[in-house]
Design a protein around this motif. Structure first.
Motif, PDB file in Angstrom:
ATOM      1  N   MET A   1       5.635  23.444  25.952  1.00  0.00           N
ATOM      2  CA  MET A   1       6.959  23.177  25.838  1.00  0.00           C
ATOM      3  C   MET A   1       6.985  21.748  25.084  1.00  0.00           C
ATOM      4  O   MET A   1       7.664  21.365  24.159  1.00  0.00           O
ATOM      5  N   ILE A   2       5.977  21.059  25.474  1.00  0.00           N
ATOM      6  CA  ILE A   2       6.044  19.438  24.725  1.00  0.00           C
ATOM      7  C   ILE A   2       5.743  19.536  23.348  1.00  0.00           C
ATOM      8  O   ILE A   2       6.358  18.900  22.517  1.00  0.00           O
ATOM      9  N   ALA A   3       4.899  20.607  23.136  1.00  0.00           N
ATOM     10  CA  ALA A   3       4.482  20.578  21.466  1.00  0.00           C
ATOM     11  C   ALA A   3       5.693  21.085  20.856  1.00  0.00           C
ATOM     12  O   ALA A   3       5.972  20.582  19.539  1.00  0.00           O
ATOM     13  N   THR A   4       6.752  21.987  21.186  1.00  0.00           N
ATOM     14  CA  THR A   4       7.877  22.309  20.529  1.00  0.00           C
ATOM     15  C   THR A   4       8.918  21.084  20.464  1.00  0.00           C
ATOM     16  O   THR A   4       9.615  21.207  19.447  1.00  0.00           O
TER      17      THR A   4
ATOM     18  N   ALA B   1      -5.129  12.721  13.898  1.00  0.00           N
ATOM     19  CA  ALA B   1      -5.917  12.116  14.892  1.00  0.00           C
ATOM     20  C   ALA B   1      -5.526  12.738  16.137  1.00  0.00           C
ATOM     21  O   ALA B   1      -6.011  12.505  17.379  1.00  0.00           O
ATOM     22  N   LEU B   2      -4.460  13.820  16.361  1.00  0.00           N
ATOM     23  CA  LEU B   2      -4.064  14.341  17.497  1.00  0.00           C
ATOM     24  C   LEU B   2      -5.352  15.358  18.256  1.00  0.00           C
ATOM     25  O   LEU B   2      -6.187  15.886  17.523  1.00  0.00           O
ATOM     26  N   ASP B   3      -5.381  15.403  19.464  1.00  0.00           N
ATOM     27  CA  ASP B   3      -6.143  16.208  20.148  1.00  0.00           C
ATOM     28  C   ASP B   3      -6.304  17.628  19.449  1.00  0.00           C
ATOM     29  O   ASP B   3      -5.057  18.215  19.452  1.00  0.00           O
ATOM     30  N   LYS B   4      -7.213  18.226  19.198  1.00  0.00           N
ATOM     31  CA  LYS B   4      -7.302  19.680  18.566  1.00  0.00           C
ATOM     32  C   LYS B   4      -6.567  20.735  19.201  1.00  0.00           C
ATOM     33  O   LYS B   4      -5.889  21.395  18.776  1.00  0.00           O
ATOM     34  N   THR B   5      -6.755  20.769  20.516  1.00  0.00           N
ATOM     35  CA  THR B   5      -5.790  21.726  21.713  1.00  0.00           C
ATOM     36  C   THR B   5      -4.441  21.432  21.427  1.00  0.00           C
ATOM     37  O   THR B   5      -3.850  22.243  21.120  1.00  0.00           O
ATOM     38  N   PHE B   6      -4.075  20.344  21.568  1.00  0.00           N
ATOM     39  CA  PHE B   6      -2.655  19.980  21.274  1.00  0.00           C
ATOM     40  C   PHE B   6      -2.176  20.329  19.689  1.00  0.00           C
ATOM     41  O   PHE B   6      -0.895  20.849  19.536  1.00  0.00           O
TER      42      PHE B   6
ATOM     43  N   GLU C   1      -4.048  23.236   9.522  1.00  0.00           N
ATOM     44  CA  GLU C   1      -5.081  24.267   9.834  1.00  0.00           C
ATOM     45  C   GLU C   1      -6.560  23.950   9.376  1.00  0.00           C
ATOM     46  O   GLU C   1      -7.459  24.044  10.154  1.00  0.00           O
ATOM     47  N   GLU C   2      -6.571  23.092   8.186  1.00  0.00           N
ATOM     48  CA  GLU C   2      -7.935  22.556   7.735  1.00  0.00           C
ATOM     49  C   GLU C   2      -8.392  21.388   8.708  1.00  0.00           C
ATOM     50  O   GLU C   2      -9.529  21.516   8.959  1.00  0.00           O
ATOM     51  N   THR C   3      -7.553  20.784   9.252  1.00  0.00           N
ATOM     52  CA  THR C   3      -7.898  19.850  10.265  1.00  0.00           C
ATOM     53  C   THR C   3      -8.672  20.460  11.643  1.00  0.00           C
ATOM     54  O   THR C   3      -9.518  20.082  11.848  1.00  0.00           O
ATOM     55  N   LEU C   4      -7.793  21.462  11.911  1.00  0.00           N
ATOM     56  CA  LEU C   4      -8.267  22.426  13.260  1.00  0.00           C
ATOM     57  C   LEU C   4      -9.764  23.135  12.876  1.00  0.00           C
ATOM     58  O   LEU C   4     -10.431  23.254  13.672  1.00  0.00           O
ATOM     59  N   ALA C   5      -9.950  23.351  11.728  1.00  0.00           N
ATOM     60  CA  ALA C   5     -11.274  24.347  11.166  1.00  0.00           C
ATOM     61  C   ALA C   5     -12.116  23.272  10.705  1.00  0.00           C
ATOM     62  O   ALA C   5     -13.296  23.743   9.841  1.00  0.00           O
ATOM     63  N   ALA C   6     -12.037  21.820  11.023  1.00  0.00           N
ATOM     64  CA  ALA C   6     -12.990  21.041  10.471  1.00  0.00           C
ATOM     65  C   ALA C   6     -14.562  21.354  10.697  1.00  0.00           C
ATOM     66  O   ALA C   6     -15.443  21.046   9.617  1.00  0.00           O
TER      67      ALA C   6
END
Length: 103
Positions: A1-4, A43-48, A81-86
């Motif tokens: 919910m917070i992500a939205t 810089a965000l946490d990858k899960t978030f 997506e690239e940040t997530l797949a680093a």
């Protein structure tokens, strides 16, 4: 919910910065703010960040026309997506191929 909720805030800024005419907003200032947003997203946490990326298509439905496409493309525009797949060279290669095909 917070992500939205965060996705909505980011979407509002991106739509305003991208669609505002030059009389309302200096183009150089808009670019600077977009770069700042991008660096903060990186810089965000990858899960978030994953939750946030998944929220943009949902939030995009609240817009129409060009604004809707801008919001839907936020993950693409900011290379999220690239940040997530680093740490995943195979996924990075897939994403690069998708970018090449899109451009």
């Amino acid at each position: 919910m917070i992500a939205t909720q965060i996705a909505r805030i980011i979407a509002s800024f991106v739509v305003f910065l991208d669609l505002a005419d030059d009389e309302k907003l200096d183009a150089d200032d808009a670019v600077e703010i977009m770069e700042y947003i991008g660096s903060q997203l990186d810089a965000l946490d990858k899960t978030f960040l994953r939750e946030l990326v998944d929220a943009f298509p949902v939030v995009a439905l609240e817009y129409s026309g060009e604004a809707q496409e801008l919001v839907r493309d936020i993950p693409y525009s900011f290379y999220l997506e690239e940040t997530l797949a680093a740490d995943d060279p195979v996924r990075l290669a897939e994403l690069e191929a998708l970018r090449d095909a899109r451009d």
